[in-house]
Enzyme design. Structure first.
Site, mmCIF file in Angstrom:
data_model
loop_
_atom_site.group_PDB
_atom_site.id
_atom_site.type_symbol
_atom_site.label_atom_id
_atom_site.label_comp_id
_atom_site.label_asym_id
_atom_site.label_seq_id
_atom_site.Cartn_x
_atom_site.Cartn_y
_atom_site.Cartn_z
ATOM 1 N N ASP A 35 1.062 -1.165 -0.074
ATOM 2 C CA ASP A 35 0.051 -0.017 0.126
ATOM 3 C C ASP A 35 0.839 1.213 -0.004
ATOM 4 O O ASP A 35 1.898 1.159 0.512
ATOM 5 C CB ASP A 35 -0.832 0.018 1.275
ATOM 6 C CG ASP A 35 -2.208 0.769 0.903
ATOM 7 O OD1 ASP A 35 -3.191 0.318 0.814
ATOM 8 O OD2 ASP A 35 -1.949 2.143 1.066
ATOM 9 N N LEU A 55 -17.957 -9.534 -1.345
ATOM 10 C CA LEU A 55 -18.112 -9.495 0.160
ATOM 11 C C LEU A 55 -18.696 -8.317 0.881
ATOM 12 O O LEU A 55 -18.710 -7.145 0.177
ATOM 13 C CB LEU A 55 -16.783 -9.706 0.711
ATOM 14 C CG LEU A 55 -15.685 -8.816 0.578
ATOM 15 C CD1 LEU A 55 -15.467 -7.581 1.500
ATOM 16 C CD2 LEU A 55 -14.350 -9.256 0.705
ATOM 17 N N GLY A 114 -36.198 0.617 5.634
ATOM 18 C CA GLY A 114 -35.295 1.452 6.529
ATOM 19 C C GLY A 114 -34.974 2.760 6.021
ATOM 20 O O GLY A 114 -35.770 3.590 5.255
ATOM 21 N N GLY A 160 -26.399 2.601 2.454
ATOM 22 C CA GLY A 160 -25.079 3.473 2.373
ATOM 23 C C GLY A 160 -23.954 2.562 2.064
ATOM 24 O O GLY A 160 -24.293 1.457 1.798
ATOM 25 N N CYS A 205 -20.013 0.795 -1.237
ATOM 26 C CA CYS A 205 -20.363 -0.174 -2.383
ATOM 27 C C CYS A 205 -21.706 0.477 -3.327
ATOM 28 O O CYS A 205 -21.516 0.987 -4.525
ATOM 29 C CB CYS A 205 -20.280 -1.522 -2.544
ATOM 30 S SG CYS A 205 -18.901 -2.081 -2.201
HETATM 31 C C1 UDX Z 1 -22.591 -4.728 -0.422
HETATM 32 C C2 UDX Z 1 -22.863 -5.715 -1.111
HETATM 33 O O1 UDX Z 1 -23.812 -6.646 -0.412
HETATM 34 C C3 UDX Z 1 -21.657 -6.616 -1.265
HETATM 35 O O2 UDX Z 1 -21.925 -7.743 -2.093
HETATM 36 C C4 UDX Z 1 -20.581 -5.866 -2.099
HETATM 37 O O3 UDX Z 1 -19.582 -6.497 -2.507
HETATM 38 C C5 UDX Z 1 -20.345 -4.617 -1.627
HETATM 39 O O4 UDX Z 1 -21.621 -4.076 -1.280
HETATM 40 P P1 UDX Z 1 -21.946 -3.753 1.919
HETATM 41 O O5 UDX Z 1 -21.947 -2.390 1.438
HETATM 42 O O6 UDX Z 1 -21.004 -4.051 3.109
HETATM 43 O O7 UDX Z 1 -21.952 -5.012 0.850
HETATM 44 O O8 UDX Z 1 -23.583 -3.730 2.616
HETATM 45 P P2 UDX Z 1 -24.707 -4.719 2.429
HETATM 46 O O9 UDX Z 1 -24.880 -5.481 3.937
HETATM 47 O O10 UDX Z 1 -24.937 -5.059 1.468
HETATM 48 O O11 UDX Z 1 -25.669 -3.474 2.584
HETATM 49 C C6 UDX Z 1 -25.598 -2.287 2.327
HETATM 50 C C7 UDX Z 1 -26.726 -1.270 2.680
HETATM 51 O O12 UDX Z 1 -27.922 -1.453 2.416
HETATM 52 C C8 UDX Z 1 -26.649 -0.762 4.100
HETATM 53 O O13 UDX Z 1 -26.598 0.553 4.343
HETATM 54 C C9 UDX Z 1 -27.677 -1.477 4.798
HETATM 55 O O14 UDX Z 1 -28.332 -1.013 6.074
HETATM 56 C C10 UDX Z 1 -28.866 -1.455 3.525
HETATM 57 N N1 UDX Z 1 -29.679 -2.513 3.721
HETATM 58 C C11 UDX Z 1 -29.405 -3.794 3.114
HETATM 59 C C12 UDX Z 1 -31.111 -2.083 3.713
HETATM 60 O O15 UDX Z 1 -31.603 -1.021 3.996
HETATM 61 N N2 UDX Z 1 -31.860 -3.240 3.519
HETATM 62 C C13 UDX Z 1 -31.880 -4.523 3.491
HETATM 63 O O16 UDX Z 1 -32.657 -5.272 3.584
HETATM 64 C C14 UDX Z 1 -30.238 -4.760 2.973
#
Ligand code: UDX
Length: 431
Positions: free
Chosen positions: A35, A154, A254, A258, A261
């Site tokens: 890095d 992930l 909700g 955020g 990703c």
């Molecule tokens: C996501 C993807 O799931 C993952 O496959 C990709 O590689 C990166 O982006 P991540 O950002 O870690 O992963 O979180 P995730 O658990 O998917 O949740 C993303 C957002 O969606 C969170 O803010 C969560 O609160 C929101 N969310 C998720 C909801 O509001 N409702 C849901 O039913 C699921």
């Protein structure tokens, strides 16, 4: 090198890079992590871990003998034939991904790579990037590098489990030998491997994230309608989820999605489509619904409290989701600034994100625990569904709050329990 292991270089040890490095070490490979951030490398070399991710520190500790850290790209290319790129690709103001860190590595290649290398792209890069890089390598007359797109799916908070037990492994490459070599890294995993071309592999990542984000915005709109017609969105989602074609995941209403990703990838896919002359109407709505959803809590507060000037609002949770200290694109940031803009005082507590929050949510009084956050407040808003908030100290909160209002931004609390403790309760899409 261990018997079945490869020497693997990882360029960029941010979230995806460090988890990838650690899990590849766990699979028996030797990893050289690079890095440009010398403080981060020094911390990792001392045995520290720069991010909060359940189980990561332990797994790094366990595999320390197979992990080395450096700030020199030459070290990586000297020791490893397979090199993963996992640098960040943040959004620019147009929504396009900023690829400067990716191309910094590509342009350094002529001086680095005299033998054969396989460059594996883990960073999420716009569809077409792999082809652009191939053209750039050809322009520089570099013929000893194969390019592989191997997107990562992930999730923060469950990253290690997701890496080691993936739903699928996607490998996009023109050369069969390189594709098979990368596939072999994952040979002990019980997951379907999709071998495809580079643009399809790149698109699979964007389309998957955009679809999941669409599911969330969809259920959030259903929640908003449920509030008008007196249905409970949790019941509706449950009923929908039994349909195998729909599935029960990602139907939790909700205050919006955020993280590092979804917001970035949805904006980037919209932009990729736009740049190629196609207006992706659905994604425009997905983004807009998400922005409005973050702000709906403000109206709920006003409904109960009237104007928010000089009111004190306590935010419980700041991270974009539980089990992470990540505040990138967190709903809490928009919510806090809207509340401050309306003249409210904002206090907040998060179990792990407080040290990183000072910069992200300026003007918010950061507290050490739930009770200090709700002290003197007119309402508490549950923003992140941390396990420790599942059973709030309601009796003690009541002694400290000025008015007894709880807005549950994640439908995480038991409304009956909250109401029985003498609070007014409002969730999202709960009648
Ligand atoms: C996501 C993807 O799931 C993952 O496959 C990709 O590689 C990166 O982006 P991540 O950002 O870690 O992963 O979180 P995730 O658990 O998917 O949740 C993303 C957002 O969606 C969170 O803010 C969560 O609160 C929101 N969310 C998720 C909801 O509001 N409702 C849901 O039913 C699921």
């Amino acid at each position: 090198m261990s018997k079945n292991g490869e020497n693997i270089g990882i360029v960029g040890v941010g979230y995806v890079g460090l988890v990838t490095a650690t899990c590849l070490a766990e699979l028996g490979h030797n990893v050289v992590c690079m890095d440009i951030d010398s403080e981060k490398i020094a911390l990792l070399t001392r045995g520290g871990v720069p991010i909060y991710e359940p189980g990561l520190a332990e797994l790094i500790g366990k595999n320390r003998g197979r992990m080395t850290f450096t700030t020199a790209l030459e070290d990586v290319f000297r020791q490893c034939e397979i090199v993963f790129i996992a640098v960040d690709t943040p959004p620019t103001f147009t929504g396009d991904a900023d690829l400067s860190r990716v191309f910094a590595v590509i342009s350094a290649l002529p001086g680095l790579s005299s033998s054969h290398h396989i460059l594996v792209m883990k960073s999420t890069v716009p569809v077409g990037t792999g082809m652009k890089i191939s053209v750039e390598l050809a322009r520089q007359e570099i013929n000893n590098i194969d390019y592989v797109s191997n997107p990562e799916f992930l999730r923060e908070g469950s990253a290690i489990g997701d890496f080691l037990n993936p739903d699928r492994i996607v490998i996009g490459c023109r050369e069969a030998a390189a594709r098979q070599r990368v596939a072999a890294l994952y040979r002990h995993m019980n997951a379907p491997v999709l071998e495809t071309n580079i643009p399809a592999a790149e698109m699979i990542k964007y389309a998957s994230n955009a679809f999941l984000a669409t599911k969330i915005s969809f259920i959030n709109e259903i929640a908003n309608v449920c509030e008008e017609i007196g249905a409970d969105v949790a019941e509706v989602a449950k009923g929908m989820g039994y349909d195998k074609r729909i599935g029960s995941h990602f139907l939790k209403a909700g205050i919006g999605f955020g993280g590092s990703c979804f917001p970035k990838d949805v904006a980037a896919l919209k932009q990729i489509a736009g740049n190629s002359g196609y207006h992706f109407q659905l994604l425009t709505a997905v983004i807009e619904v998400n922005e409005l959803q973050k702000r709906r809590v403000v109206n709920k507060l006003k409904k109960h409290l009237g104007p928010l000037t000089d009111k004190t609002i306590a935010l419980l949770g700041l991270a974009f989701k539980p089990n992470t200290n990540d505040l990138r694109e967190a709903s809490s940031i928009v919510l806090a600034s809207r509340l401050l803009g309306d003249g409210a005082y904002v206090k907040a507590y998060d179990p792990v994100a407080i040290p990183d929050a000072a910069r992200a949510v300026r003007g918010v009084l950061l507290c050490d625990d739930t009770l200090s956050a709700v002290e003197g407040s007119d309402a508490a808003v549950l923003v992140t569904e941390w396990e420790e908030f599942a059973h709030l100290p309601l009796a003690d909160m009541k002694k400290r709050m000025r008015q007894y209002l709880i807005i549950d931004g994640r439908n995480f609390l038991d409304p009956a329990e909250v109401k029985a403790a003498g609070f007014t309760y409002e969730g999202i899409g709960r009648s």
